[in-house]
Motif scaffolding. Sequence first.
Motif, PDB file in Angstrom:
ATOM      1  N   THR A   1       2.951   6.941   1.273  1.00 22.85           N
ATOM      2  CA  THR A   1       3.271   6.595  -0.223  1.00 22.85           C
ATOM      3  C   THR A   1       4.640   6.465  -0.710  1.00 22.85           C
ATOM      4  OG1 THR A   1       3.025   8.577  -1.364  1.00 22.85           O
ATOM      5  CG2 THR A   1       0.984   7.194  -0.671  1.00 22.85           C
TER       6      THR A   1
ATOM      7  N   LYS B   1       0.861  -1.278  -0.095  1.00 28.48           N
ATOM      8  CA  LYS B   1      -0.158  -0.065   0.179  1.00 28.48           C
ATOM      9  C   LYS B   1       0.767   1.251  -0.093  1.00 28.48           C
ATOM     10  CE  LYS B   1      -4.432  -1.886   1.924  1.00 28.48           C
ATOM     11  NZ  LYS B   1      -4.586  -2.889   1.070  1.00 28.48           N
TER      12      LYS B   1
ATOM     13  N   GLU C   1      -3.496  10.771   4.741  1.00 29.20           N
ATOM     14  CA  GLU C   1      -3.375   9.683   5.736  1.00 29.20           C
ATOM     15  C   GLU C   1      -2.578   8.453   5.290  1.00 29.20           C
ATOM     16  OE1 GLU C   1      -4.173   9.708   8.997  1.00 29.20           O
ATOM     17  OE2 GLU C   1      -5.089  11.743   8.579  1.00 29.20           O
ATOM     18  N   GLN C   2      -2.489   8.363   3.940  1.00 30.94           N
ATOM     19  CA  GLN C   2      -1.747   7.435   3.406  1.00 30.94           C
ATOM     20  C   GLN C   2      -0.255   7.520   3.158  1.00 30.94           C
ATOM     21  OE1 GLN C   2      -2.989   5.474  -0.270  1.00 30.94           O
ATOM     22  NE2 GLN C   2      -1.250   4.188  -0.449  1.00 30.94           N
TER      23      GLN C   2
END
Length: 207
Positions: free
Chosen positions: A154, A82, A151-152
């Motif tokens: 990467t 992810k 929030e992610q």
Amino acid sequence: MPAITLYHAPPSRSSIVLWMLEELGEPYDIKLISLSKGDNMKPDYLAINPMGKVPAIKHGDTAITEVAAICTFLADEYPKAKLNIPVGAPGRGVYLKWLFFGPSVIEPAMTDRAFPRKEAPRAAAIGWRDFGIVLDIVAKPLAKGPWLMGEQFTAADVVIGSGLRYGMMFKMIPERKEFTDYVARFAARPAAQRAEQKDKELSAASA
Ligand SMILES: N[C@@H](CCC(=O)N[C@@H](CS)C(=O)NCC(=O)O)C(=O)O
């Protein structure tokens, strides 16, 4: 044998890919390249990266170079971690913008400032226009945080975060609170800590 081999000179831009690989959690091999001994200009390595630069990775039989391309590729190839925003997802375009912003805007803005040209480049002719504007653009999403895409976390954070940390370390980028807080946030990530520890050990062993 792991599918991924990193050609690495610790510490250098290849340390960014080392961190990416730790975030990814896939098995990988490391082949050490000594820049001081000129390994990067030997025919074996030039066959992998004709630029004679690190990093490079081998994925199966394919050699891939350029930090941001490698990070983008790994994030897409191993989506389980992810670290990408996949094709078709709403944030994909902005995510790619950040991945390109590192090598095509922040890095030249920083190095042109550190190594000034004889004649000031025309703002319209260079890819980054104005150093202050570049920094404001990166600071904006970071003020909200925690990561560039919200929030992610990467691959874009690996690329941009490494550039900002390096720039501040060598006083090429001012220590703005948005940047120092961001660096503190990602430095606390277990993968970043593992990569740093590995890099220290590899540097000591290859000194
Ligand atoms: N554009 C390349 C730059 C790579 C680069 O400049 N690497 C430096 C180490 S930080 C290098 O290999 N220097 C050795 C040399 O140029 O002889 C990338 O983003 O991967």
